[in-house]
Design a protein around this motif. Structure first.
Motif, PDB file in Angstrom:
ATOM      1  N   ASN A 168      46.648  38.562  46.057  1.00 30.55           N
ATOM      2  CA  ASN A 168      46.805  39.112  44.712  1.00 30.55           C
ATOM      3  C   ASN A 168      47.630  38.207  43.807  1.00 30.55           C
ATOM      4  O   ASN A 168      47.417  38.168  42.607  1.00 30.55           O
ATOM      5  N   TYR A 169      48.621  37.566  44.395  1.00 28.73           N
ATOM      6  CA  TYR A 169      49.546  36.736  43.629  1.00 28.73           C
ATOM      7  C   TYR A 169      49.873  35.480  44.410  1.00 28.73           C
ATOM      8  O   TYR A 169      49.854  35.480  45.633  1.00 28.73           O
ATOM      9  N   GLY A 175      42.172  39.135  49.864  1.00 29.68           N
ATOM     10  CA  GLY A 175      43.287  40.028  49.557  1.00 29.68           C
ATOM     11  C   GLY A 175      44.473  39.367  48.892  1.00 29.68           C
ATOM     12  O   GLY A 175      45.479  40.031  48.651  1.00 29.68           O
ATOM     13  N   GLY A 225      51.156  36.781  47.706  1.00 29.89           N
ATOM     14  CA  GLY A 225      51.277  38.222  47.859  1.00 29.89           C
ATOM     15  C   GLY A 225      49.907  38.765  48.212  1.00 29.89           C
ATOM     16  O   GLY A 225      48.904  38.375  47.610  1.00 29.89           O
ATOM     17  N   ARG A 226      49.848  39.605  49.214  1.00 32.88           N
ATOM     18  CA  ARG A 226      48.559  40.128  49.679  1.00 32.88           C
ATOM     19  C   ARG A 226      48.492  41.640  49.516  1.00 32.88           C
ATOM     20  O   ARG A 226      49.503  42.324  49.513  1.00 32.88           O
ATOM     21  N   GLY A 227      47.282  42.115  49.422  1.00 32.76           N
ATOM     22  CA  GLY A 227      47.011  43.541  49.368  1.00 32.76           C
ATOM     23  C   GLY A 227      45.551  43.751  49.717  1.00 32.76           C
ATOM     24  O   GLY A 227      44.904  42.857  50.241  1.00 32.76           O
ATOM     25  N   THR A 228      45.040  44.897  49.408  1.00 34.74           N
ATOM     26  CA  THR A 228      43.620  45.137  49.639  1.00 34.74           C
ATOM     27  C   THR A 228      42.821  44.480  48.530  1.00 34.74           C
ATOM     28  O   THR A 228      43.303  44.294  47.416  1.00 34.74           O
ATOM     29  N   TYR A 229      41.593  44.122  48.842  1.00 36.74           N
ATOM     30  CA  TYR A 229      40.725  43.482  47.855  1.00 36.74           C
ATOM     31  C   TYR A 229      40.397  44.448  46.737  1.00 36.74           C
ATOM     32  O   TYR A 229      39.946  45.560  46.976  1.00 36.74           O
ATOM     33  N   THR A 230      40.642  44.005  45.512  1.00 40.70           N
ATOM     34  CA  THR A 230      40.289  44.761  44.319  1.00 40.70           C
ATOM     35  C   THR A 230      39.506  43.825  43.404  1.00 40.70           C
ATOM     36  O   THR A 230      40.066  42.826  42.941  1.00 40.70           O
ATOM     37  N   SER A 243      42.011  40.471  42.667  1.00 45.16           N
ATOM     38  CA  SER A 243      42.454  39.667  43.805  1.00 45.16           C
ATOM     39  C   SER A 243      41.282  38.855  44.341  1.00 45.16           C
ATOM     40  O   SER A 243      40.128  39.074  43.979  1.00 45.16           O
TER      41      SER A 243
END
Length: 86
Positions: free
Chosen positions: A68-69, A66, A53-58, A62
């Protein structure tokens, strides 16, 4: 796929057999950099061994790329069964 990749698959499988988990623990478990873990996970995702699972870098949530999961896919479980690791 080398022994480290197989170890990553096993660690993901042990963390959760069916759901997605946060990948940050892999950095400590394998003493690899964020970038190297991220690169390995991207390749394994492209090859169908895992799903990500991708998103913006936090920071702290993450990987730098990017991710996240991460969860193990059927092809990844088959590799572990073939090597008699599960």
């Amino acid at each position: 796929m080398d022994d480290i990749d197989v170890g990553i698959l096993k660690a993901i499988y042990e963390k959760s057999h069916s759901s997605l988990v946060a990948p940050l623990y892999l950095i400590d478990k394998f003493c690899l950099s964020d970038e190297e873990i991220g690169d390995r996970l991207e390749i394994m995702d492209e090859d169908g061994y895992i799903k990500v699972g991708r998103g913006t870098y936090t920071p702290g949530m993450s990987l730098l790329n990017g991710i996240n999961y991460v969860g193990i896919a059927a092809k990844g479980r088959q590799i572990l069964r073939d090597k008699k690791l599960v």
